[in-house]
Enzyme design. Structure first.
Site, mmCIF file in Angstrom:
data_model
loop_
_atom_site.group_PDB
_atom_site.id
_atom_site.type_symbol
_atom_site.label_atom_id
_atom_site.label_comp_id
_atom_site.label_asym_id
_atom_site.label_seq_id
_atom_site.Cartn_x
_atom_site.Cartn_y
_atom_site.Cartn_z
ATOM 1 N N LYS A 175 0.813 -1.224 0.000
ATOM 2 C CA LYS A 175 0.000 0.000 0.000
ATOM 3 C C LYS A 175 0.844 1.270 0.000
ATOM 4 O O LYS A 175 0.457 2.276 -0.595
ATOM 5 C CB LYS A 175 -0.967 -0.015 1.182
ATOM 6 C CG LYS A 175 -1.995 -1.133 1.060
ATOM 7 C CD LYS A 175 -3.076 -1.047 2.103
ATOM 8 C CE LYS A 175 -3.985 -2.246 1.942
ATOM 9 N NZ LYS A 175 -5.313 -2.060 2.452
ATOM 10 N N HIS A 184 -15.317 -4.115 7.803
ATOM 11 C CA HIS A 184 -14.552 -3.710 6.618
ATOM 12 C C HIS A 184 -14.656 -4.712 5.474
ATOM 13 O O HIS A 184 -13.855 -4.674 4.541
ATOM 14 C CB HIS A 184 -13.080 -3.457 6.950
ATOM 15 C CG HIS A 184 -12.881 -2.400 8.006
ATOM 16 N ND1 HIS A 184 -13.367 -1.123 7.859
ATOM 17 C CD2 HIS A 184 -12.289 -2.445 9.209
ATOM 18 C CE1 HIS A 184 -13.061 -0.422 8.934
ATOM 19 N NE2 HIS A 184 -12.422 -1.202 9.781
ATOM 20 N N ARG A 209 -6.940 -8.215 -9.648
ATOM 21 C CA ARG A 209 -7.595 -9.510 -9.923
ATOM 22 C C ARG A 209 -9.070 -9.270 -10.186
ATOM 23 O O ARG A 209 -9.547 -8.142 -10.099
ATOM 24 C CB ARG A 209 -7.447 -10.413 -8.703
ATOM 25 C CG ARG A 209 -7.987 -9.716 -7.457
ATOM 26 C CD ARG A 209 -8.129 -10.601 -6.271
ATOM 27 N NE ARG A 209 -8.326 -9.841 -5.052
ATOM 28 C CZ ARG A 209 -9.483 -9.377 -4.610
ATOM 29 N NH1 ARG A 209 -10.581 -9.567 -5.316
ATOM 30 N NH2 ARG A 209 -9.571 -8.705 -3.486
ATOM 31 N N GLU A 238 -3.164 7.282 7.613
ATOM 32 C CA GLU A 238 -4.090 7.934 6.689
ATOM 33 C C GLU A 238 -5.101 8.705 7.496
ATOM 34 O O GLU A 238 -5.530 8.235 8.559
ATOM 35 C CB GLU A 238 -4.888 6.860 5.928
ATOM 36 C CG GLU A 238 -4.396 6.566 4.551
ATOM 37 C CD GLU A 238 -5.286 5.532 3.852
ATOM 38 O OE1 GLU A 238 -4.753 4.907 2.948
ATOM 39 O OE2 GLU A 238 -6.467 5.354 4.197
HETATM 40 P P1 ADP Z 1 -8.171 -3.877 2.868
HETATM 41 O O1 ADP Z 1 -7.099 -3.915 1.824
HETATM 42 O O2 ADP Z 1 -7.753 -4.575 4.131
HETATM 43 O O3 ADP Z 1 -9.516 -4.318 2.360
HETATM 44 P P2 ADP Z 1 -8.797 -1.053 2.508
HETATM 45 O O4 ADP Z 1 -7.715 -0.063 2.527
HETATM 46 O O5 ADP Z 1 -9.337 -1.452 1.171
HETATM 47 O O6 ADP Z 1 -8.309 -2.361 3.305
HETATM 48 O O7 ADP Z 1 -10.006 -0.573 3.414
HETATM 49 C C1 ADP Z 1 -11.116 -1.391 3.714
HETATM 50 C C2 ADP Z 1 -12.256 -0.551 4.257
HETATM 51 O O8 ADP Z 1 -11.857 0.148 5.459
HETATM 52 C C3 ADP Z 1 -12.740 0.536 3.340
HETATM 53 O O9 ADP Z 1 -13.667 0.061 2.397
HETATM 54 C C4 ADP Z 1 -13.343 1.530 4.316
HETATM 55 O O10 ADP Z 1 -14.618 1.086 4.727
HETATM 56 C C5 ADP Z 1 -12.426 1.452 5.512
HETATM 57 N N1 ADP Z 1 -11.346 2.476 5.428
HETATM 58 C C6 ADP Z 1 -10.110 2.287 4.944
HETATM 59 N N2 ADP Z 1 -9.377 3.418 4.991
HETATM 60 C C7 ADP Z 1 -10.172 4.358 5.517
HETATM 61 C C8 ADP Z 1 -10.000 5.769 5.825
HETATM 62 N N3 ADP Z 1 -8.862 6.400 5.596
HETATM 63 N N4 ADP Z 1 -11.048 6.426 6.364
HETATM 64 C C9 ADP Z 1 -12.211 5.788 6.615
HETATM 65 N N5 ADP Z 1 -12.438 4.486 6.354
HETATM 66 C C10 ADP Z 1 -11.439 3.772 5.810
#
Ligand code: ADP
Length: 502
Positions: free
Chosen positions: A116, A235, A292, A200
């Protein structure tokens, strides 16, 4: 041209890929663990090979065993599906070394997007907006505190190697910063073997909106519009729909262009997804790229009219894309729900076991991608998702109604499933009106919790009272029965039965 594809996966996605193979006249090969001998994907394929014992790290994740099976059956290509080895750059490389086509992007693209922090750096370079935060792994707590003070609390601490909703921590207060970062680092090390974490800004009222992209090996790249995936539990996506209820044509165009720029930045060539986090004002930020096929790809297929697996295979065959951006449009509305073998009324406890009976929903506008059948025992070793139910209708309102109807018709006995929970989602006002964000489930507990249905209890009591009343009336009429005894026929029946039992 590819003539035989080994599908390095199981369950519904293996069958989904094989269906397209069959339509394209391509032979499909299943691999299976010992626990999956009687799985539907093994029955559906033209050939099948056992690749090891039940645990996935002894079967579906063992690269050598999969390559060995591919060589034995002379497969030209491997489709990894999602999960398992689908985002493993080493696996993509190994396929290439063995002269087998990996149906997916290059290992370079997988590697860059799989980390990431590296992905954030790449996106910044390509002019794609990212969530404000750090772009290097956190080394010193003091520096982290400084950055957090600049961007403001709350923040998310995320594992660079994270995925599947794991390795994330929300920090609300200054006192939580140091312990939060340390805990995230050790969690990340344990889960992913890599302790790099970054920060973040936490986006308030977040919406998860992602764009499907397709890119070929000739420099063409298009997007197939968005999917709204904000109905999430821990999530993890539960319901997806397209178009997003909050999207506007202007923002769609802009986000689509940024999604294409993101894919181009890593010379992407296959189907992929750019995930964005979006606030209530439609400010959007790159979250990550999934290199993917996604679980939720069918809603895009339905609304845009493109078979994404067919396009993946065509791209792997070096063909140029058949579509231009201006050829594509969104037609109608599609919703997908994920059906899990778990008990929504008992804290979503997994519910593996034998399926006694299954009636799948059918009818206009319904697609069901599943793999369980009557008499099949769902193994406990793998993901509990057993199927995806997808509906399409000309409008969102009709799609919601159609999903309610399809869920009503979907009957599975022998195991518990998330179907009752999903029906409650479809009846929750915020969902029906399209006003929801990733907090939907926690904000709508009163609609989503199992009904300790007071009205049902009242109805039950009323029914029992009426029955007792009815019986006592019959009893008073039969008090002196035809055989001269003063015992009612009901009681006599009961007595005879208890005598029989003795
Ligand atoms: P993963 O790769 O583990 O799935 P992501 O980065 O795609 O993680 O985030 C998964 C979920 O977490 C997002 O869809 C959102 O709901 C929440 N999320 C992630 N980052 C943030 C953020 N900066 N602020 C608010 N919610 C977040």
């Amino acid at each position: 041209m590819i003539k035989k594809i080994l599908v390095a996966n199981r369950g519904e996605i293996a069958i989904r890929v094989m269906r397209t193979c069959r339509e394209m006249g391509i032979k499909s090969v299943a691999v299976y663990s010992e626990a999956d001998r009687s799985s539907m994907h093994v029955r559906y394929a033209d050939e099948a090979y056992c690749i090891g014992p039940a645990p996935s790290n002894e079967s579906y994740l063992v690269i050598d065993n999969i390559i060995d099976a591919a060589k034995r059956c002379h497969a030209d290509a491997i489709h990894p599906g999602y999960g398992f080895l689908s985002e493993n750059a080493g696996f993509a490389d190994r396929c290439e070394q063995e002269g087998i086509i990996f149906i997916g992007p290059s290992s370079h693209a997988i590697n860059t997007m799989g980390d990431k922090i590296t992905a954030r750096q790449k996106m910044l370079g390509a002019g794609v907006p990212v969530v404000p935060g750090t772009s290097e792994p956190i080394q010193e707590i003091d520096k982290a505190i400084k950055v957090i003070k600049e961007i403001g609390l709350p923040v998310m601490v995320k594992a660079s190697a994270g995925g599947g909703g794991k390795g994330m921590r929300l920090i609300h207060e200054e006192s939580e910063i140091e312990p939060g970062i340390k805990a995230a680092q050790s969690e990340a090390l344990a889960a992913f073997g890599n302790d790099a974490v970054y920060i973040e800004k936490y986006i308030n009222s977040p919406h998860h909106i992602e764009f499907q992209v397709l890119a070929d090996k000739h420099g063409n790249c298009i997007h197939l519009f968005e999917r709204e995936c904000s109905v999430q539990r821990r999530h993890q996506k539960v319901v997806e729909e397209t178009p997003s209820p909050i999207m506007t044509p202007e923002v769609r165009k802009e986000m689509g262009a940024h999604a294409v720029a993101a894919a181009r930045a890593v010379n992407y060539a296959s189907a992929g997804t750019i995930e964005f986090i979006v606030d209530d004002n439609l400010n959007y930020y790159f979250l990550e790229m999934n290199t993917r096929l996604q679980v939720e790809h069918p809603i895009t297929e339905r609304v845009v009219g493109v078979d994404l697996v067919k396009e993946q295979i065509n791209i792997a065959n070096n063909l140029p894309l058949r579509y231009k951006q201006e050829d594509l449009k969104q037609n109608g509305h599609a919703i997908e729900v994920r059906i899990y073998a778990e008990d929504p009324d008992n804290n979503f406890m997994p519910s593996p076991g034998k399926v006694m009976h299954i009636t799948e929903p059918l009818g206009l506008g319904v697609r069901h991608d599943g793999y369980v059948y009557e008499g099949y025992t769902i193994p406990m070793f793998y993901d509990p998702m057993i199927s995806k139910l997808i509906v399409w209708a000309p409008t969102r309102k009709e799609a919601v109604e159609r999903m309610k109807r399809a869920l009503y018709a979907y009957k599975i006995t022998g195991i518990k499933t998330s179907i009752p929970f999903l029906s409650r989602v479809m009846n929750t006002p915020a969902f029906v009106e399209g006003r929801y964000n990733t907090h939907f489930i926690q904000d709508n507990q009163q609609y989503l919790e199992p009904k300790d249905d007071a009205s049902q209890k009242i109805r039950d009591v009323a029914a029992i009272t009426a029955f007792v009343d009815y019986i006592s009336k019959i009893e008073s009429k039969t008090r002196v029965s035809s055989n001269g005894s003063s015992v009612s026929n009901w009681k006599a029946f009961g007595r005879k039965k208890s005598l029989n039992r003795l």
